[in-house]
Design a protein around this motif. Structure first.
Motif, PDB file in Angstrom:
ATOM      1  N   THR A   1       0.351   3.990  -2.917  1.00 35.87           N
ATOM      2  CA  THR A   1      -0.216   5.293  -2.553  1.00 35.87           C
ATOM      3  C   THR A   1       0.817   6.390  -2.365  1.00 35.87           C
ATOM      4  O   THR A   1       0.482   7.582  -2.420  1.00 35.87           O
ATOM      5  CB  THR A   1      -1.017   5.170  -1.249  1.00 35.87           C
ATOM      6  OG1 THR A   1      -0.113   4.878  -0.158  1.00 35.87           O
ATOM      7  CG2 THR A   1      -2.071   4.076  -1.343  1.00 35.87           C
TER       8      THR A   1
ATOM      9  N   LEU B   1      -2.249   4.539   7.419  1.00 35.00           N
ATOM     10  CA  LEU B   1      -2.334   4.118   6.026  1.00 35.00           C
ATOM     11  C   LEU B   1      -3.265   2.929   5.840  1.00 35.00           C
ATOM     12  O   LEU B   1      -4.149   2.943   4.973  1.00 35.00           O
ATOM     13  CB  LEU B   1      -0.932   3.779   5.500  1.00 35.00           C
ATOM     14  CG  LEU B   1      -0.866   3.099   4.127  1.00 35.00           C
ATOM     15  CD1 LEU B   1      -1.497   3.971   3.052  1.00 35.00           C
ATOM     16  CD2 LEU B   1       0.575   2.753   3.768  1.00 35.00           C
TER      17      LEU B   1
ATOM     18  N   ARG C   1       2.062   7.047   0.409  1.00 34.87           N
ATOM     19  CA  ARG C   1       1.887   7.538   1.781  1.00 34.87           C
ATOM     20  C   ARG C   1       2.779   6.764   2.742  1.00 34.87           C
ATOM     21  O   ARG C   1       3.064   5.585   2.539  1.00 34.87           O
ATOM     22  CB  ARG C   1       0.439   7.343   2.230  1.00 34.87           C
ATOM     23  CG  ARG C   1      -0.575   8.262   1.575  1.00 34.87           C
ATOM     24  CD  ARG C   1      -1.896   8.141   2.307  1.00 34.87           C
ATOM     25  NE  ARG C   1      -2.891   9.074   1.825  1.00 34.87           N
ATOM     26  CZ  ARG C   1      -3.853   9.587   2.584  1.00 34.87           C
ATOM     27  NH1 ARG C   1      -3.932   9.252   3.865  1.00 34.87           N
ATOM     28  NH2 ARG C   1      -4.736  10.424   2.085  1.00 34.87           N
TER      29      ARG C   1
ATOM     30  N   MET D   1      -6.598   6.662  -4.636  1.00 37.99           N
ATOM     31  CA  MET D   1      -5.577   6.053  -3.775  1.00 37.99           C
ATOM     32  C   MET D   1      -4.196   6.028  -4.420  1.00 37.99           C
ATOM     33  O   MET D   1      -3.194   5.823  -3.732  1.00 37.99           O
ATOM     34  CB  MET D   1      -6.008   4.636  -3.399  1.00 37.99           C
ATOM     35  CG  MET D   1      -7.315   4.589  -2.626  1.00 37.99           C
ATOM     36  SD  MET D   1      -7.831   2.899  -2.248  1.00 37.99           S
ATOM     37  CE  MET D   1      -6.527   2.411  -1.116  1.00 37.99           C
ATOM     38  N   ALA D   2      -4.107   6.197  -5.726  1.00 40.48           N
ATOM     39  CA  ALA D   2      -2.808   6.127  -6.392  1.00 40.48           C
ATOM     40  C   ALA D   2      -1.933   7.313  -5.999  1.00 40.48           C
ATOM     41  O   ALA D   2      -2.415   8.432  -5.806  1.00 40.48           O
ATOM     42  CB  ALA D   2      -3.000   6.095  -7.903  1.00 40.48           C
ATOM     43  N   ASP D   3      -0.636   7.075  -5.899  1.00 38.23           N
ATOM     44  CA  ASP D   3       0.324   8.117  -5.549  1.00 38.23           C
ATOM     45  C   ASP D   3       0.226   9.277  -6.547  1.00 38.23           C
ATOM     46  O   ASP D   3       0.366   9.066  -7.762  1.00 38.23           O
ATOM     47  CB  ASP D   3       1.731   7.521  -5.571  1.00 38.23           C
ATOM     48  CG  ASP D   3       2.794   8.485  -5.068  1.00 38.23           C
ATOM     49  OD1 ASP D   3       2.480   9.673  -4.843  1.00 38.23           O
ATOM     50  OD2 ASP D   3       3.950   8.048  -4.897  1.00 38.23           O
TER      51      ASP D   3
ATOM     52  N   LEU E   1       0.828  -1.211   0.000  1.00 36.39           N
ATOM     53  CA  LEU E   1       0.000   0.000   0.000  1.00 36.39           C
ATOM     54  C   LEU E   1       0.863   1.262   0.000  1.00 36.39           C
ATOM     55  O   LEU E   1       0.522   2.261  -0.644  1.00 36.39           O
ATOM     56  CB  LEU E   1      -0.919   0.001   1.223  1.00 36.39           C
ATOM     57  CG  LEU E   1      -2.101  -0.967   1.172  1.00 36.39           C
ATOM     58  CD1 LEU E   1      -2.805  -1.015   2.519  1.00 36.39           C
ATOM     59  CD2 LEU E   1      -3.077  -0.566   0.069  1.00 36.39           C
TER      60      LEU E   1
ATOM     61  N   ALA F   1      -6.724   3.032   3.798  1.00 34.95           N
ATOM     62  CA  ALA F   1      -6.838   2.265   2.558  1.00 34.95           C
ATOM     63  C   ALA F   1      -7.938   1.213   2.662  1.00 34.95           C
ATOM     64  O   ALA F   1      -8.685   0.993   1.698  1.00 34.95           O
ATOM     65  CB  ALA F   1      -5.503   1.600   2.241  1.00 34.95           C
TER      66      ALA F   1
ATOM     67  N   LEU G   1      -4.316  -3.291  -5.676  1.00 34.72           N
ATOM     68  CA  LEU G   1      -5.071  -2.987  -4.467  1.00 34.72           C
ATOM     69  C   LEU G   1      -5.810  -4.215  -3.940  1.00 34.72           C
ATOM     70  O   LEU G   1      -5.930  -4.412  -2.724  1.00 34.72           O
ATOM     71  CB  LEU G   1      -6.066  -1.852  -4.729  1.00 34.72           C
ATOM     72  CG  LEU G   1      -5.439  -0.456  -4.878  1.00 34.72           C
ATOM     73  CD1 LEU G   1      -6.485   0.549  -5.354  1.00 34.72           C
ATOM     74  CD2 LEU G   1      -4.820   0.008  -3.549  1.00 34.72           C
TER      75      LEU G   1
END
Length: 352
Positions: free
Chosen positions: A257, A274, A259, A291-293, A253, A278, A309
């Protein structure tokens, strides 16, 4: 070979040195059933690290870890000071525990696991010497604003999936060998070599059988402050293969993401963890692109994002029995990785 002092290190561990009549290298290999493990003298390691000074030679945030050049083997290595001037506990018992740990680590040979080169045991000093992986940790590259050199381009989607698939393969290999991460596995534990080839650090590894046998030992201090440990591990302190899969899900994740496991900058308290954030969003497909970076700038296949995911969600299930086996994770991620061969079996053998 002046930097080596195998006989003195063996004596410190309570093991008689090899007979002089037998070639020293062959005797060491026979005693340990190892072909490539070196015993280093403390004076060489101390000189290479300027007496283990806490300055710029320290690697990352791992405690007591140093990058150094060793003349005796003509290599740059990472030197991990395990114990220094430790007076608690019987020295004979500490030596046996350290030797058992060295033997466990030395048997691990896989393209996605950092190799142990050698060790030193001199009095109260217990030291591991590992290969140096030049591009730093995955954490350095995922969070460049904090730790990476200015101007470094963010990891693209293909590179992230290749890293994830190889890390999963390394974890599968470790589990097949009966070895687990006894702390939460995070992006700082993944080291990147040339071509962003990932290797799992050995610093958090432990023999699963020994951990399960230590029913009365309190591991809680190892997990304090971590948010990618499995719920059952946080409660009981016990580490299992299933809890490792949960931590891997948190790592996946983080790669998807961008994050950190804990992000205090998030205005809503429920969004700072996180996995909790998520897990809530993964219940709604319409939230997947959110949610994608952002650093990816939308450059990823939508179906691949959905599948990645899905894999992560299967890893971070609250119930251990409901989490995907690591072999299933390897198979799924290999389909998303364009530069990784599909697994040939669920139990890869160590390279000869």
């Amino acid at each position: 070979m002046g930097g080596f002092s195998r006989a003195s290190c063996f004596l410190c561990l309570g093991i008689p040195p090899p007979p002089r009549a037998e070639p020293r290298r062959a005797a060491v290999a026979r005693t340990f059933a190892l072909d490539e493990l070196a015993a280093f003298a403390l004076d060489e390691l101390a000189a290479a690290t300027r007496n283990f000074r806490d300055d710029s030679s320290v690697v990352g945030r791992e405690a007591n870890l140093y990058k150094a050049y060793l003349k005796s083997i003509n290599k740059i290595v990472n030197i991990k000071l395990q114990h220094a001037v430790r007076t608690s506990g019987p020295s004979e018992q500490l030596n046996r525990e350290f030797l058992a740990h060295v033997l466990t680590l030395s048997a691990l040979r896989h393209p996605n696991v950092v190799n142990l080169i050698g060790f030193c045991a001199d009095g109260e000093y217990k030291i591991l010497v590992h290969e140096h992986v030049p591009l730093g940790s995955l954490e350095d590259h995922l969070h460049p604003r904090d730790r990476s050199p200015a101007g470094k381009a963010p990891l693209d989607w293909n590179t992230r999936m290749n890293i994830a698939a190889r890390v999963a393969k390394g974890l599968e290999y470790l589990h097949h060998k009966g070895v687990v991460y006894r702390k939460s596995m995070g992006s700082s534990d993944i080291l990147l070599g040339d071509g962003y080839h990932p290797k799992l650090s050995q610093y958090g590894l432990a023999d699963l059988g020994r951990l399960l046998a230590e029913d009365n030992k309190d591991w809680s201090t190892e997990f304090w402050g971590s948010t990618t440990i499995a719920p059952e591990t946080f409660v009981t302190g016990k580490v299992t293969m299933e809890s490792n899969v949960y931590s891997f899900g948190g790592l996946l994740l983080e790669m998807i993401t961008g994050r950190r496991p804990i992000d205090p900058a998030q205005p809503a308290a429920e969004d700072r963890n996180l996995i909790a954030w998520a897990t809530r969003l993964m219940k709604d497909r319409s939230q997947f692109r959110r949610m994608a970076d952002p650093a990816l700038q939308g450059r990823y296949p939508s179906m691949d994002l959905e599948e990645a995911l899905t894999v992560a969600s299967m890893c971070v299930h609250q119930q251990p029995a409901m989490r995907s086996p690591i072999g299933t994770v390897v198979t799924a991620l290999s389909r998303l990785a364009y530069d990784v061969d599909p697994p040939e079996s669920s139990h890869p053998a160590a390279p000869s």
